[in-house]
Scaffold this active site. Sequence first.
Site, short mmCIF file in Angstrom:
data_model
loop_
_atom_site.label_atom_id
_atom_site.label_comp_id
_atom_site.label_asym_id
_atom_site.label_seq_id
_atom_site.Cartn_x
_atom_site.Cartn_y
_atom_site.Cartn_z
CE LYS A 183 -14.26 21.14 -11.07
NZ LYS A 183 -15.46 20.79 -10.34
CB THR A 240 -16.71 17.66 -12.20
OG1 THR A 240 -15.66 17.83 -11.23
CG2 THR A 240 -17.81 18.60 -11.83
O1 LIG Z 1 -15.43 20.75 -7.53
C1 LIG Z 1 -16.05 19.77 -7.20
C2 LIG Z 1 -15.44 18.45 -7.04
O2 LIG Z 1 -14.06 18.50 -7.12
C3 LIG Z 1 -17.51 19.87 -6.97
O3 LIG Z 1 -18.15 19.90 -8.18
P1 LIG Z 1 -19.55 20.64 -8.35
O4 LIG Z 1 -19.31 22.07 -7.92
O5 LIG Z 1 -19.92 20.50 -9.78
O6 LIG Z 1 -20.52 19.97 -7.43
#
Ligand SMILES: O=C(CO)COP(=O)(O)O
Length: 323
Positions: A183, A240
């Site tokens: 993701k 995300t």
């Molecule tokens: O894993 C995350 C939320 O579940 C955090 O996402 P980011 O690392 O893109 O900030």
Amino acid sequence: MKIGVIGAGAWGTALAQVCAAGGEEVLLWAFEPEVVEAVNAAHENSLYLPGVPLSAGVRATGDMGALEACDALLVVTPAQHLRAILANAPAGKPLVLCSKGIEAGTGMLMSEAAAQAQPGSPICVLSGPTFAHEVAKGLPTAITLACGDPALGQKIAARIARPGFRPYLSDDVVGAEIGGAVKNVLAIGCGVAEGAGLGLNARASLISRGFAEMGRFGQARGARAETLAGLSGLGDLVLTCSSTNSRNFSLGKGLGEGTPARELLANRRTVAEGAFTAPVLRDAARQAGVDMPIVEAVCALLEDKAPTDRIVEALLARPLRPE
Ligand SMILES: O=C(CO)COP(=O)(O)O
Ligand SMILES: NC(=O)C1=CN([C@@H]2O[C@H](COP(=O)(O)OP(=O)(O)OC[C@H]3O[C@@H](n4cnc5c(N)ncnc54)[C@H](O)[C@@H]3O)[C@@H](O)[C@H]2O)C=CC1
């Protein structure tokens, strides 16, 4: 059960806060001495989680040996540092892996790298839609806790659960890891769509066609489809891919606005895991004969292979096929 946390970035600090919410002591191992100092002196991780007052029970250390006193360790380092840091951790403790990524050089999931670094330690994975700042504030959050040993999974779930922090148990460790790793790469793609002004239809298409890519890769690596459709897969993908609170989405937005990746990645303190996972995932997918065109496009953007509009054109010009 005394909890230790390895890694005092935003997520490790938020998890330490969750685990100390009932007045328990939690030991937080930090890489940077200034983080140890800030947490112990000011009860705030001003480097990685500023503005969140930490419970008195959260104590920081730079000494791995001190974690010997803990009964279970949450591992929250950046994915590419997990193996090296774990090699110095106390042996034989249950490990709850919270990092999201695939290891460069080996193509291993975190559970596979951890099993090599600490062969005698039982392994769980904690992953889901969880922005650290929201969790640290106690906002309602649900998360997947995957563990091959149901008794251990239940013990850890009971220890970390709070009224606003709800772990759902699974025995699909690989599935929980693949969702979290893939993701991040797809979130970069959605950020690109935002930055390039491609619209919300494009974002929704990237999420659902990206989810199909996650499913194909997951199937090749033994993940269960229902895990990928759960919190650690689709749940985290949706989170995300829809907010600039995500470092991965923000990185993609910058790319979509025309800033080169090397400029966006230079000197950043916080980690955007998707940038490291993307080429490893692409290579692993190619090797397994899995088609991942969105992941390929994200890699081309990160590698500055062509301007965004050309890469988007190429993605749209692929032969028509059944859904
Ligand atoms: O894993 C995350 C939320 O579940 C955090 O996402 P980011 O690392 O893109 O900030
Ligand atoms: N921030 C979040 O909301 C969430 C993060 N995660 C995952 O948790 C993991 C850690 O991310 P964050 O806590 O957000 O980190 P962060 O981006 O807040 O902080 C960077 C981390 O990298 C460490 N670091 C920097 N250089 C290092 C080196 N040379 N060796 C070892 N460590 C080094 C720092 O000590 C710090 O812990 C990542 O895999 C991330 O995907 C998972 C869920 C939520």
